[in-house]
Design a protein around this motif. Sequence first.
Motif, PDB file in Angstrom:
ATOM      1  N   VAL A 151       0.826  -1.212   0.000  1.00 18.02           N
ATOM      2  CA  VAL A 151       0.000   0.000   0.000  1.00 18.02           C
ATOM      3  C   VAL A 151       0.861   1.263   0.000  1.00 18.02           C
ATOM      4  O   VAL A 151       0.675   2.158  -0.844  1.00 18.02           O
ATOM      5  N   LEU A 152       1.810   1.361   0.936  1.00 18.41           N
ATOM      6  CA  LEU A 152       2.661   2.543   0.972  1.00 18.41           C
ATOM      7  C   LEU A 152       3.556   2.593  -0.264  1.00 18.41           C
ATOM      8  O   LEU A 152       3.837   3.672  -0.795  1.00 18.41           O
ATOM      9  N   GLY A 153       4.019   1.417  -0.718  1.00 17.21           N
ATOM     10  CA  GLY A 153       4.850   1.380  -1.917  1.00 17.21           C
ATOM     11  C   GLY A 153       4.105   1.894  -3.135  1.00 17.21           C
ATOM     12  O   GLY A 153       4.653   2.657  -3.943  1.00 17.21           O
ATOM     13  N   LEU A 154       2.843   1.490  -3.295  1.00 21.42           N
ATOM     14  CA  LEU A 154       2.050   1.961  -4.427  1.00 21.42           C
ATOM     15  C   LEU A 154       1.816   3.467  -4.331  1.00 21.42           C
ATOM     16  O   LEU A 154       1.887   4.185  -5.346  1.00 21.42           O
ATOM     17  N   ALA A 155       1.551   3.947  -3.108  1.00 18.44           N
ATOM     18  CA  ALA A 155       1.340   5.387  -2.927  1.00 18.44           C
ATOM     19  C   ALA A 155       2.606   6.166  -3.259  1.00 18.44           C
ATOM     20  O   ALA A 155       2.555   7.218  -3.924  1.00 18.44           O
ATOM     21  N   GLU A 156       3.747   5.668  -2.797  1.00 19.33           N
ATOM     22  CA  GLU A 156       5.011   6.365  -3.092  1.00 19.33           C
ATOM     23  C   GLU A 156       5.317   6.313  -4.583  1.00 19.33           C
ATOM     24  O   GLU A 156       5.849   7.276  -5.157  1.00 19.33           O
ATOM     25  N   TRP A 157       5.005   5.217  -5.229  1.00 19.59           N
ATOM     26  CA  TRP A 157       5.246   5.076  -6.664  1.00 19.59           C
ATOM     27  C   TRP A 157       4.422   6.093  -7.447  1.00 19.59           C
ATOM     28  O   TRP A 157       4.890   6.683  -8.420  1.00 19.59           O
ATOM     29  N   ARG A 158       3.192   6.310  -7.000  1.00 17.97           N
ATOM     30  CA  ARG A 158       2.286   7.220  -7.707  1.00 17.97           C
ATOM     31  C   ARG A 158       2.544   8.682  -7.366  1.00 17.97           C
ATOM     32  O   ARG A 158       2.510   9.542  -8.241  1.00 17.97           O
ATOM     33  N   TRP A 159       2.765   8.963  -6.069  1.00 15.94           N
ATOM     34  CA  TRP A 159       2.798  10.365  -5.632  1.00 15.94           C
ATOM     35  C   TRP A 159       4.176  10.867  -5.228  1.00 15.94           C
ATOM     36  O   TRP A 159       4.363  12.064  -5.047  1.00 15.94           O
ATOM     37  N   GLY A 160       5.117   9.966  -5.005  1.00 15.87           N
ATOM     38  CA  GLY A 160       6.407  10.365  -4.471  1.00 15.87           C
ATOM     39  C   GLY A 160       6.427  10.230  -2.955  1.00 15.87           C
ATOM     40  O   GLY A 160       5.375  10.106  -2.312  1.00 15.87           O
ATOM     41  N   PRO A 161       7.613  10.264  -2.334  1.00  9.78           N
ATOM     42  CA  PRO A 161       7.720  10.018  -0.889  1.00  9.78           C
ATOM     43  C   PRO A 161       7.053  11.077  -0.020  1.00  9.78           C
ATOM     44  O   PRO A 161       6.500  10.757   1.033  1.00  9.78           O
TER      45      PRO A 161
END
Length: 219
Positions: free
Chosen positions: A96-106
Motif C-alpha cells: 500500500v505505501l509502496g504503491l502510494a510512493e510510486w504514484r505520488w512520491g515520498p
Amino acid sequence: MSDRLATRTPTDPAASRHPVLRAAARLRLTTAYVLLLTVTASWLASQGHAERARFVRHNSSNVHHMEVGKWWTMFTSGLVVDGVPAWAGIAAVAVVLGLAEWRWGPARAGAVFVFGHLGATLLTEGAMWVMVTARIPGALSHARDVGISYGLVATGACLLALGPHPLRRYGLSALALALATAWALDQQLADAGHLAALGLGALASRTAWLRTRAPARAS
C-alpha cells in the motif's frame, strides 16, 4: 566489434542493478519503513512475553500517555505490527505505501500515511479522553493502542478515492463496509480508529496537492 561491445555496455549504472534494488532505490520511504518494522518485529519476537507486553504498554498512544506528556508515543506506536502476523502487516505496508510512493512520491505518500495515523489517533484518544473525563463506563485511560493500521487504512482509502471510477465506487465502498462491520461486531477502539482513518484518507484525496500528481520520475 567495438560497436557490439558498446551496445552491451549500460550507459546508466542504475540500469544494471537488480529489479528489486531499483525498486528499493525508487521507493526509499517504503523501504526504510519496512526495514524499521522488520527490525522491530524481529526484536520483539526474540523477547519474552513480559518484555513484549512492556514494550507495547510503553508505546501505546493512550489517554494516560497524552496527559503525562508522552506525545512521542503517537509516533512510536506506529513501529509495532499488532492484531495480525508481523509478516502480513509488513507486506501490507510494502504494497500500500509502496504503491502510494510510486504514484505520488515520498513526500505525498508519507504525508497521507502520517496524517491518517496521527489524525485517527488524536480523534480516538480525544473521544476516549472525553469518556474518561465524563466517567462513562468502559472508558480506559491506559488502553492499548498501537499498530500501523490507521496509516495503512488512510493511505489505502486515498489510493482508492483517486483511482479509476469503478475502484472509487466499489473498492472504497467495500472497504467502508468491511470496517463498519468490524466496528459493529467488536466495538473496539481500533475499529473506530479505522473508520476515522478511512474518512481522513478520503478527505486527503480531495486536496489539490494530491490531485496534482508529481511528475513521473525516471526508473
